[in-house]
Design an enzyme around this catalytic site. Structure first.
Site, short mmCIF file in Angstrom:
data_model
loop_
_atom_site.label_atom_id
_atom_site.label_comp_id
_atom_site.label_asym_id
_atom_site.label_seq_id
_atom_site.Cartn_x
_atom_site.Cartn_y
_atom_site.Cartn_z
N GLY A 171 0.83 -1.31 0.09
CA GLY A 171 0.10 -0.11 -0.14
C GLY A 171 0.90 1.18 -0.13
O GLY A 171 1.91 1.27 -0.29
N SER A 172 0.31 2.26 0.40
CA SER A 172 1.21 3.64 0.62
C SER A 172 2.40 3.47 1.23
O SER A 172 3.18 4.59 1.35
CB SER A 172 0.21 4.66 1.03
OG SER A 172 -0.88 4.78 0.48
N THR A 173 2.59 2.63 2.09
CA THR A 173 3.99 2.64 2.76
C THR A 173 5.21 2.79 1.86
O THR A 173 6.18 2.84 2.22
CB THR A 173 3.98 1.39 3.74
OG1 THR A 173 3.90 0.32 3.02
CG2 THR A 173 3.03 1.42 4.94
#
Lengths: 650, 379
Positions: free
Chosen positions: A332-334
């Site tokens: 994801g956005s990590t």
């Protein structure tokens, strides 16, 4: 056929056969007669010689199993020790009526009635003077029950032995691993000469990976035995000088795990299917290695009953599954900080260059737009702000401009898509996709093709991309250390049992992750700092009031695709297994990082910054603050609502 | 009804109940009793060799019982049916051997087993019976002694399965299969000149086999046989310990359950291939000679039955089966006493273990079917 010209003469043939049969019979007598002559030679002529040789065979060697090495946390606190336990043993020849004895034991609740048939078989298959265990690991209560009635059971005795004991039960079980009875598979792997007298061996985690350190060396003692194999003082007038070689205990291991941090993380994850990995960016030490739910490894050392084993393996929450090492999730956005670094590296975008986010991203020729998590969009964002607000559109764009193969090559430097090489086995690779990968991974020709749209999803850590919690923590540590990389490790030192010396294992550096411009790191790190500290930072609530400078990045991994026209927001409205995974990566202090953390909560009740970020904060607090600071902060934060701010679940 | 038939029916009236039962079941009384005696010795000694394990005792009894049942069932099959089924059994065995080579399970470093899902099956065991039967079947219609062409065919029928089994690698079984085929040839009246030629060829063949065919462990066995002391803890250990066991037993033995070599577990494989040494240690020379005489009786009786059989197929097949049994006994006792190198051949009906026991019993069942019917059935 030539033979057809000749006629079969039954009478002659019969005579021929009889002749041959007589010859054969004579040969048989000669051959077996030779054996008998040989026997006379061995048993009559050479009798004295062989008797003397067989007398020498009166000394039997009995193995003495070594004590298994201890496993300690980084500060020397015991995580796995050896504790005495008591087992009930039965010696057949000393028991008058085995049925009655077993029935009596089962009346006392010491033997399960269902096991009696098996037990009897086991007892009868052993030699009559062998002590056969009928009940392992007696509890205090069982010990008392039996001790009071011992006289009723001649031939049944309590025997102490050492067994593996994990004082903190399920704490760190996926890192430490567990020991269990040696199986057929283990027998192929182990040098069985070294395991005479040993019943347990490492099955997973450090217990397995460091088996040869922990096991030690088996000792032996010589026993004078009579023909029945019974140990005796003397045989006739014969006594012997008997040798004894003491066993050498296994080496003790100092883990990199800090049990305080480990327990704090497990506490914070209680009830969730989740994982936390915390790594010291300066040397690769794994400070916390959590996968919940866990299980109590003491059960395996004791020996599991079948229902207990089934309960563990068939639990839908999969407690035996090591999520930290083997769970693969979309990051994801990590992944966005790494994406930003890659874009700088390839000159795709300048650090202060802005993009305007209208809440969706369109590609020429593609009807369906890619949506931002924030329906209205973020307006004008530069790199830091795009990271701080987790603007999807910005990253869709730079990913598309870079192309998948450049993304692959850059992110591979951070250890994504390849096992980190941590010192326990079973690690998964995750997936860092590329055009090459897609060409080889799929069979159908139309599926082999990489589409630009595939790249766009990878820009926000979705699509084909997956990583393990360990890989995310490793990548975050690499970012925190501005490119310095170390192989993650769980064991930092080994105490040699023979010399008593403790040998530190030096950190194992890996090739650095590189940037052309050394200043580039600060844009990615700065964006992560803003995530936790800026007024528009997505995790500002979780990071409020830190006594150190924290940097972080939230993420949400979609478990299923929501219809394009409506992005589901209320996690509570979805069935649990359809909820998104919540992720958060963080490190602190920003300028001289001491700890990097990755948190993943499967099907979390709230998003990355709302649910996972407070857990990361807690881990950092416990590791970085003094106990006094921690107590003071806890007292202040007691009535903590710590709810996610509405409208920002990302 | 022929005269012979009349004679038989008259004899039948005077027989005792037990004997009549044996006849009705097509079993040969003396052979049956001899086999049961050998089996009894085996069961008793397995209990001692296993360290008084009732588990071993039960399993051994069970296998012997199963073997007896297999024997009795096979004895009921009409000889004509056995002869008709022989070529098919041989072909099936060959196919299975090839299958094993391609797909077989690897157990203990050797590829011998075929996993049929419900049971693991060892085609080489089947060939121990199929090869001699097939040779006898081939010679049944042909005049004896065999023509050169027949010899060539038989040479292939014996050689191909032997090589396939030797490659598994299972030297013991391949030698048994080869010898069972060779026994048929010898009994069929193979001319002296061929026998001499084969013996003359054996020397160069052995040299070639040593160079190219034998596995290292097989070479090691032969080397160790020639000088056991060269490897006292490795493969020489078996030979040394087994001779100590036998030698220290003396004439009268140390007594049942009192053999220190066996009971203290110095003797390896004491309940399987080396069980003969346990008999020697506990029952002495007297016990061993008794056992050997029992075997001689069984073999002699079987050979006699073969010699009095009605047709060529029965004679050759039965003769080969009884002589192969003799090879078993000689190779095992020879190896345990140090006369022969160590090859994995069990002592029939005594060694602990299932497959060979069932195969041997099946062999005797076939033998009885082929030879023991004479008294009841007229031609």
């Amino acid at each position: 056929m030539s033979s057809s010209s000749r006629i079969k003469d039954h009478h002659t043939e019969q005579r021929l056969f009889e002749q041959r049969a007589i010859v054969a019979a004579i040969l048989m007598v000669v051959a077996l007669g030779a054996v008998i002559i040989r026997l006379v030679w061995l048993q009559v002529v050479q009798y004295d010689y062989f008797v003397e040789l067989s007398q020498g065979n009166r000394i039997k060697i009995e193995p003495i199993p070594p004590n298994r090495g201890l496993i300690l946390d980084r500060n020397g606190l015991p995580l796995a020790t050896n504790a005495p336990s008591y087992q009930l043993e039965l010696t057949r020849e000393q028991v008058e009526d085995i049925d009655a004895t077993l029935a009596g034991l089962s009346q006392l609740g010491l033997v399960a009635t269902a096991d009696i048939v098996e037990l009897k078989k086991d007892i009868r298959s052993r030699r009559s003077f062998d002590a056969v265990p009928v009940k392992l690991q007696l509890t205090e209560e069982e010990l008392a029950i039996f001790a009071a009635r011992r006289h009723q059971f001649p031939g049944v005795e309590i025997r102490p032995r050492l067994t593996r004991y994990y004082p903190l039960a399920d704490t760190g079980v996926h890192a430490i691993g567990y020991v269990g009875a040696i199986s057929e598979d283990d027998k192929k792997r182990l040098n069985l000469d070294e395991y005479a007298g040993t019943t347990l061996t490492g099955k997973s985690g450090v217990e397995r990976a460091y088996e040869d350190q922990l096991h030690g060396r088996t000792g032996y003692q010589q026993l004078l035995v009579n023909a029945q194999g019974r140990s005796v003082e003397r045989i006739g007038t014969e006594t012997a000088t008997l040798e004894r070689q003491e066993p050498l205990a296994g080496n003790d291991l100092y883990l990199t795990i800090d049990q305080r941090v480990q327990r704090a993380a497990e506490e914070a994850l209680r009830g969730q299917r989740a994982s936390v990995v915390a790594i010291d960016p300066n040397n690769g030490d794994v400070i916390a290695f959590v996968s919940t739910p866990g299980f109590d490894p003491n059960l395996f050392a004791r020996g599991l009953t079948r229902p207990e084993y089934l309960a563990l393996t068939e639990d839908p929450r999969r407690p035996m599954y090591d999520r930290a090492l083997r769970g693969v999730y979309p990051p994801g956005s990590t992944v966005k900080p790494l994406m930003a670094l890659a874009a700088l590296e390839y000159g795709i975008v300048g650090p202060h260059e802005t993009r305007f986010c209208r809440g969706q991203y369109r590609m020429p020729g593609v009807r369906r737009p890619w949506r931002d998590w924030k329906p209205g969009g973020h307006g004008s964002v530069d790199m830091r702000k795009a990271l701080a607000t987790s603007c999807d559109v910005y990253f869709y764009d730079i990913a598309n401009l870079m192309g998948i193969d450049r993304i692959h090559d850059y992110l591979a430097q951070f250890g994504l898509g390849k096992a980190t090489g941590i010192d326990i086995s079973g690690e998964r690779d995750g997936l860092l996709p590329s055009t090459e990968w897609k060409r080889t991974a799929f069979k159908r020709p139309e599926a082999k093709m990489w589409f630009p749209g595939d790249t766009v999803s990878v820009g926000i850590g979705q699509g084909y991309m997956t990583a393990t919690p360990l890989q995310l923590a490793h990548a975050t540590a690499t970012l925190a250390a501005r490119g310095k990389r170390f192989k993650p490790r769980l064991v930092r030192a080994i105490r040699d049992a023979a010399t008593g010396e403790t040998r530190e294992i030096p950190p194992a550096p890996l090739p650095d992750a590189k940037t052309k411009d050394p200043g580039a790191w600060e844009y990615a790190v700065g964006g992560m700092y803003d995530v936790a500290n800026a007024s528009y930072g997505s995790a500002r609530a979780a990071a409020a009031g830190t006594l150190y400078k924290m940097a972080g990045k939230s993420g949400t991994a979609q478990v299923f695709t929501v219809a394009a026209n409506e992005r589901m927001r209320k996690a509570s409205e979805l069935a649990e297994h359809l909820r998104d995974h919540a992720l958060f990566v963080a490190f602190a202090p920003v300028d001289a990082p001491k700890l990097a953390v990755a948190v993943i909560v499967e099907n979390a009740p709230a998003g990355g910054s709302g649910f996972a970020a407070p857990i990361a904060r807690r881990v950092l607090d416990v590791y970085l603050l003094t106990p006094e600071q921690l107590a003071e902060q806890d007292a202040k934060r007691k009535p903590v609502p710590a709810l996610p701010s509405p409208g920002n679940t990302e | 009804m022929s005269y012979e038939g009349l004679d038989a029916s008259r004899a039948q009236r005077t027989l005792t109940g037990g004997t009549r039962l044996l006849l009705a079941l097509h079993l040969d009384g003396p052979l049956f009793v001899g086999l049961c005696l050998v089996g009894a010795v085996g069961t008793i000694i397995v209990f001692s060799a296993s360290g008084r394990s009732f588990g071993f005792l039960e399993a051994q009894l069970m296998r012997f019982g199963l073997g007896l049942i297999a024997m009795i069932l096979l004895a009921q099959v009409p000889p004509r049916l056995i002869r008709a089924a022989t070529p098919w059994a041989f072909l099936l065995g060959l196919i299975l051997l090839v299958l094993v080579m391609i797909t077989g399970d690897i157990a203990m470093g050797a590829q011998r087993w075929l996993d049929l899902g419900f049971v693991r099956f060892q085609p080489s065991e089947m060939m121990k019976l199929a090869v001699p039967l097939a040779c006898a079947w081939y010679l049944h219609e042909r005049p004896l002694p065999p023509s050169p062409l027949s010899l060539l065919v038989l040479f292939l029928a014996i050689g191909v399965p032997t090589l396939l089994i030797a490659e598994q690698p299972d030297l013991g079984t391949s030698l048994l299969v080869a010898s069972s085929g060779a026994m048929v040839l010898l009994l069929a009246g193979l001319q002296m000149r061929y026998i001499v030629a084969v013996i003359a060829l054996l020397v160069p063949t052995a040299l070639v086999a040593w160079q190219f065919l034998l596995h290292d462990y097989q070479k090691q066995r032969v080397l160790t046989f020639l000088d056991p002391q060269s490897d006292p803890l490795g493969s020489g250990y078996h030979i040394i310990q087994s001779q100590i066991a036998i030698g220290s037993g003396g004439v009268f033995g140390k007594g049942y359950l009192n053999g220190s070599q066996a009971q203290l577990e110095f003797l390896p494989e004491r309940s399987t291939d080396f069980i003969f040494a346990v008999i020697g240690e506990e029952w002495g020379l007297i016990g061993l000679i008794t056992v050997i005489v029992l075997y001689m009786f069984v073999i002699g009786r079987a050979l006699y039955m073969a010699a009095t059989a009605q047709d060529t197929f029965a004679r050759l097949a039965a003769g080969s089966l009884s002589l192969t049994f003799c090879v078993y006994v000689f190779v095992n006792t020879g190896m345990v006493t140090g006369l022969l190198p160590v090859v994995g051949v069990p002592l029939p009906f005594v060694s602990y273990g299932g497959t060979a026991m069932v195969t041997l019993m099946a062999g005797f069942g076939i033998l009885m079917s082929l030879c023991a019917k004479r008294k009841l059935v007229s031609r």
